[in-house]
Design a protein around this motif. Structure first.
Motif, PDB file in Angstrom:
ATOM      1  N   ASP A 158     -22.903  65.971  -4.135  1.00  0.00           N
ATOM      2  CA  ASP A 158     -21.797  65.199  -4.704  1.00  0.00           C
ATOM      3  C   ASP A 158     -22.264  64.447  -5.944  1.00  0.00           C
ATOM      4  OD1 ASP A 158     -20.009  65.974  -2.786  1.00  0.00           O
ATOM      5  OD2 ASP A 158     -20.201  64.142  -1.574  1.00  0.00           O
ATOM      6  N   VAL A 159     -21.406  64.415  -6.957  1.00  0.00           N
ATOM      7  CA  VAL A 159     -21.723  63.664  -8.167  1.00  0.00           C
ATOM      8  C   VAL A 159     -21.960  62.193  -7.831  1.00  0.00           C
ATOM      9  CG1 VAL A 159     -20.821  62.875 -10.381  1.00  0.00           C
ATOM     10  CG2 VAL A 159     -20.489  65.250  -9.678  1.00  0.00           C
ATOM     11  N   GLU A 160     -21.140  61.653  -6.916  1.00  0.00           N
ATOM     12  CA  GLU A 160     -21.297  60.243  -6.544  1.00  0.00           C
ATOM     13  C   GLU A 160     -22.657  59.991  -5.889  1.00  0.00           C
ATOM     14  OE1 GLU A 160     -18.772  62.159  -5.774  1.00  0.00           O
ATOM     15  OE2 GLU A 160     -17.041  61.294  -6.828  1.00  0.00           O
ATOM     16  N   ALA A 161     -23.131  60.959  -5.111  1.00  0.00           N
ATOM     17  CA  ALA A 161     -24.441  60.815  -4.479  1.00  0.00           C
ATOM     18  C   ALA A 161     -25.547  60.815  -5.523  1.00  0.00           C
ATOM     19  CB  ALA A 161     -24.660  61.936  -3.466  1.00  0.00           C
ATOM     20  N   VAL A 162     -25.430  61.707  -6.507  1.00  0.00           N
ATOM     21  CA  VAL A 162     -26.430  61.764  -7.575  1.00  0.00           C
ATOM     22  C   VAL A 162     -26.458  60.450  -8.342  1.00  0.00           C
ATOM     23  CG1 VAL A 162     -27.110  62.959  -9.694  1.00  0.00           C
ATOM     24  CG2 VAL A 162     -26.198  64.276  -7.769  1.00  0.00           C
ATOM     25  N   GLU A 163     -25.289  59.916  -8.644  1.00  0.00           N
ATOM     26  CA  GLU A 163     -25.223  58.667  -9.404  1.00  0.00           C
ATOM     27  C   GLU A 163     -25.792  57.501  -8.598  1.00  0.00           C
ATOM     28  OE1 GLU A 163     -21.177  58.240 -10.612  1.00  0.00           O
ATOM     29  OE2 GLU A 163     -21.442  59.535 -12.368  1.00  0.00           O
ATOM     30  N   LEU A 164     -25.591  57.513  -7.286  1.00  0.00           N
ATOM     31  CA  LEU A 164     -26.130  56.445  -6.451  1.00  0.00           C
ATOM     32  C   LEU A 164     -27.659  56.468  -6.474  1.00  0.00           C
ATOM     33  CD1 LEU A 164     -24.723  54.279  -4.681  1.00  0.00           C
ATOM     34  CD2 LEU A 164     -25.338  55.677  -2.698  1.00  0.00           C
ATOM     35  N   VAL A 165     -28.241  57.657  -6.431  1.00  0.00           N
ATOM     36  CA  VAL A 165     -29.701  57.772  -6.500  1.00  0.00           C
ATOM     37  C   VAL A 165     -30.198  57.340  -7.877  1.00  0.00           C
ATOM     38  CG1 VAL A 165     -31.646  59.372  -6.383  1.00  0.00           C
ATOM     39  CG2 VAL A 165     -29.785  59.547  -4.721  1.00  0.00           C
TER      40      VAL A 165
END
Length: 366
Positions: A158-165
């Motif tokens: 997920d893009v949101e997961a990548v951004e969170l990392v």
């Protein structure tokens, strides 16, 4: 699972990481992440098979023990390589948190969890930072400041997961480097794993060497063998987990070694110098200060008496010379109470530094 394309860096967006962050594995890296998050005001939850590690890290301010009712926004897995896949899968199954890990291999853990429920919430990462010490007592919130930190999204992340990392990396002071998992593993095989193995082979030649041979040890052999002192069990796990990439590079080294043996045995100086020239080219390929191109340097050697205050005096005199010191090494003279300090400076400023130090009474070596 297919590899992901390079992930873009989105500038000036609102950080998504608000916490809590759970850190699984409260050793050096895990506790340092906890300290960095706590420094930024993020609540940190600590989990470790060692209750002593949790107690120590908590006492240092790296977080608190996780309770059953806690629901983290992000889970950071910081366990030894052999356990990464299992612990990542367990974290994905435990709730709806995004999960990352900080292990030094990326393809293996991804393969372990690719078919897991929630695999889209997993994004691997790897901070290129560490210490010769281990455990939470060695942790520091500044461990990652300015250090490269690989982020390795996969095709269905997920893009949101990548951004969170990415938020975690920036919050900890790291510099994001975007790679696919396979690219990452090839990169660390070349820059870390194979150099470690070759260092170990060189160091092994010293283990049973005659004492009178070892008395000739200088800074060169110390430089080459320094990383060989790492924990064999940990590096055994790391190299085994990245076997394909490491084996391919070792085969290249084997071919060059056979060529070198043949050149040395035959007295083929031109062939030997060709291999040595390739080595010089390799050292020049290593990024220089602040990630820029390497600049030509020269070493200035200064004899420094081995008693309190002398090193500080040398540094003060170097500052007075208005020459920037790029690097420093110290080689202790086993036969005298003197250390030989190597000051690495811009090549164009070396003669000025030599003259300035000699005017101040230092004994230099050209």
């Amino acid at each position: 699972m297919p590899e992901a394309p390079e992930a873009p860096v989105v500038a000036d967006r609102v950080p998504r990481l608000v916490g809590p962050v759970e850190v699984v594995g409260a050793g050096l890296v895990g506790a340092s992440i906890g300290l960095a998050c706590a420094r930024a005001g993020i609540e940190v939850l600590l989990t470790d098979v060692s209750s002593e590690n949790v107690r120590t890290a908590s006492g240092l301010g790296a977080g608190r023990p996780r309770r059953p009712e806690d629901r983290p926004q992000l889970v950071v897995v910081a366990v030894p390589p052999d356990h990464l896949g299992r612990v990542i899968a367990a974290a994905l199954a435990d709730g709806d948190a995004v999960v990352t890990d900080v292990g030094s291999i990326k393809s293996g853990p991804l393969a372990d969890v690719a078919d897991s429920t929630g695999a889209h919430r997993y994004v691997g990462s790897h901070p290129m930072a560490g210490s010769e010490r281990s455990g939470p007592l060695a942790a520091t919130a500044a461990l990652f400041d300015g250090r490269p930190w690989a982020i390795t999204p996969h095709a269905v992340a997920d893009v949101e997961a990548v951004e969170l990392v990415e938020d975690l990396v920036r919050l900890c002071g790291g510099v994001p480097v975007w790679l696919t998992p396979a690219e990452h593993d090839r990169a660390v095989a070349r820059t870390s794993h194979v150099p470690h193995l070759l260092s170990a082979l060189v160091a092994a030649r010293l283990a049973e060497a005659p004492e009178n041979h070892l008395t000739l040890s200088g800074q060169g052999v110390r430089d080459v063998t320094r990383v060989a002192a790492g924990d064999p069990r940990l590096y055994g796990q790391i190299v085994s987990g990245n076997a394909e990439a490491v084996a391919a590079l070792l085969a290249e080294v084997r071919d060059d070694l056979e060529t070198m043996i043949a050149a040395v045995s035959a007295g083929d100086r031109a062939g030997l110098e060709l291999l040595l020239d390739r080595g010089v080219a390799g050292t020049r390929s290593i990024p220089g200060k602040h990630g820029g191109p390497a600049t030509p340097t020269r070493s200035v050697f200064v004899a420094v008496p081995d008693h309190p205050g002398e090193l500080a005096r040398l540094f003060a005199d170097a500052v007075a010379s208005e020459v920037n010191i790029e690097d420093i090494r110290i080689d202790h003279d086993p036969g005298r109470p003197v250390g030989l300090v190597e000051l690495v400076v811009d090549r164009t400023r070396a003669e000025h530094l030599l003259g300035s130090l000699e005017e101040r009474g230092w004994t230099t070596h050209r």
